[in-house]
Design an enzyme around this catalytic site. Structure first.
Site, PDB file in Angstrom:
ATOM      1  N   GLU A 149     -49.881  62.230 -38.234  1.00 20.83           N
ATOM      2  CA  GLU A 149     -51.031  61.328 -38.316  1.00 20.83           C
ATOM      3  C   GLU A 149     -51.874  61.356 -37.039  1.00 20.83           C
ATOM      4  O   GLU A 149     -53.104  61.275 -37.102  1.00 20.83           O
ATOM      5  CB  GLU A 149     -50.557  59.903 -38.619  1.00 20.83           C
ATOM      6  N   HIS A 168     -44.092  50.771 -47.228  1.00 23.58           N
ATOM      7  CA  HIS A 168     -45.209  51.215 -48.058  1.00 23.58           C
ATOM      8  C   HIS A 168     -46.008  50.037 -48.615  1.00 23.58           C
ATOM      9  O   HIS A 168     -46.558  50.130 -49.713  1.00 23.58           O
ATOM     10  CB  HIS A 168     -44.709  52.093 -49.213  1.00 23.58           C
TER      11      HIS A 168
END
Length: 368
Positions: free
Chosen positions: A102, A172
């Site tokens: 990321e 998540h």
């Protein structure tokens, strides 16, 4: 004897089936309220939010030869399929996978944007945007200021799925909007559905400051709307008043907007009151005028978001409302939020600020 065994096996299987059905958790804590108003006239197509986001990127890639879409697994459409078909249409040089890094995705996007390209980066889940935090906060957000305005990090949009989906658990399901709302130089946006998502995403892509576009993943396929096919934008930094009333102001963003619309409906039926319901849409900058004008009219305010209570963005709203609307308030500002704990899995229904928690708080506000 064999028939008795078969009968017992049938009864046991039926029992297990009933137990399983009773133990299934609902994947949705809200009723979806579709938009009926179109931002522009013209031909429309029925799209869910995933398709509307895809359409916005398709329009950008078609009209802007410098535009590129990249991230983990976007070549085949991404985990939630928002980039579906774009590589086949525009080629591997413009829609491509990145390594699982990321920080590298954000850094690469910053380089592209400062060099003049239109960069649309996808972080696969908002929960994993934190390795990119340094790049976004210390590089992207400061590019314009540190150069004295000589260059900027415009045309960088970071898309990422956020918030609860019904079975995501602590890795998540997070809502990180408040982290980025503390950073001058960024814009932070959260859509509530297909029509809003397309217009806001196109605005972010064309913005000359870097944008974090948070997509509540449970909304991707929750419902469809008649989305205009042509190119259109919705202004950043402007909230939308979705329902009008005079008893209280209900403020949310993303999925929580639909929760509050149902709460307003319940309050009208059960309590005989009408409420303003505001979709903030832009977290940074946020629409202080629309919010404060509403609270001055109603005298009561309820703010709801999925992120934890402490230092959630609702705290910023509450502080500003208290400062600007103090003499108009008839009750303390209320916040209904997630709890100050990691996002649970099996206990998700108790964590989320659902309609019952919001309705109970609203009823207490009205009685105060």
């Amino acid at each position: 004897m064999s028939s008795a065994i078969r009968k017992n096996c049938f009864l046991i299987s039926k029992l297990f089936k009933n137990v399983n059905n009773c133990s299934k958790r609902l994947s949705s804590h809200f009723i979806y309220f579709p938009d009926n108003e179109k931002p522009v006239d013209g031909e429309t197509s029925k799209m869910n939010m995933m398709q509307a986001i895809n359409n916005a990127m398709d329009i950008t890639l078609k009209n802007d030869p410098t535009a590129v879409v990249f991230g983990e697994d976007v070549a085949f459409g991404g985990v939630f399929r928002c980039a579906l078909g774009l590589q086949e249409k525009y080629g591997k040089d413009r829609v491509f996978n990145t390594p699982l890094c990321e920080q590298g995705i954000a850094g690469f996007g910053i380089g592209l944007a400062t060099a003049g390209a239109t960069a649309i980066a996808e972080i696969q889940f908002a929960d994993y945007i934190f390795p990119a935090f340094d790049q976004l906060v210390n590089e992207a957000a400061k590019a314009r200021y540190r150069s004295g305005g000589q260059f900027d990090c415009g045309a960088l949009t970071v898309r990422t799925p956020c918030s609860a989906v019904g079975h995501g658990g602590l890795y998540h399901s997070q809502s990180p909007e408040a982290f980025f709302a503390h950073v001058p130089g960024l814009k932070v946006v959260v859509p509530r559905g297909p029509i809003a998502a397309k217009g806001l995403l196109l605005s972010c892509i064309r913005e000359r400051d870097p944008c974090i576009f948070l997509e509540p993943k449970i909304l991707y396929r929750s419902a469809a709307e008649e989305v205009p096919l042509e190119d259109y934008t919705l202004p950043l930094g402007e909230a939308q008043l979705l329902k009008e009333g005079d008893a209280a102001t209900l403020i949310g963003w993303g999925t929580q907007v639909h929760v509050l619309l149902e709460v307003a409906q319940m309050a009208e039926e059960e309590l005989g009151i009408k409420c303003d319901v505001i979709d903030l849409q832009s977290i940074l900058p946020w629409d202080e005028d629309t919010v404060c004008n509403s609270v001055k009219k109603t005298g009561r305010c309820l703010i709801s978001h999925e992120a934890p209570l402490t230092s959630g963005f609702g705290a910023e709203l509450a502080a500003t409302i208290q400062e600007e609307c103090f003499l108009h308030l008839e009750a303390p500002i209320a916040r209904v939020t997630g709890w100050d704990a990691p996002f649970p899995h099996v206990f998700e229904p108790f964590y989320l600020p659902d309609k019952w928690r919001c309705y109970h708080t609203l009823a207490e506000l009205v009685k105060y």
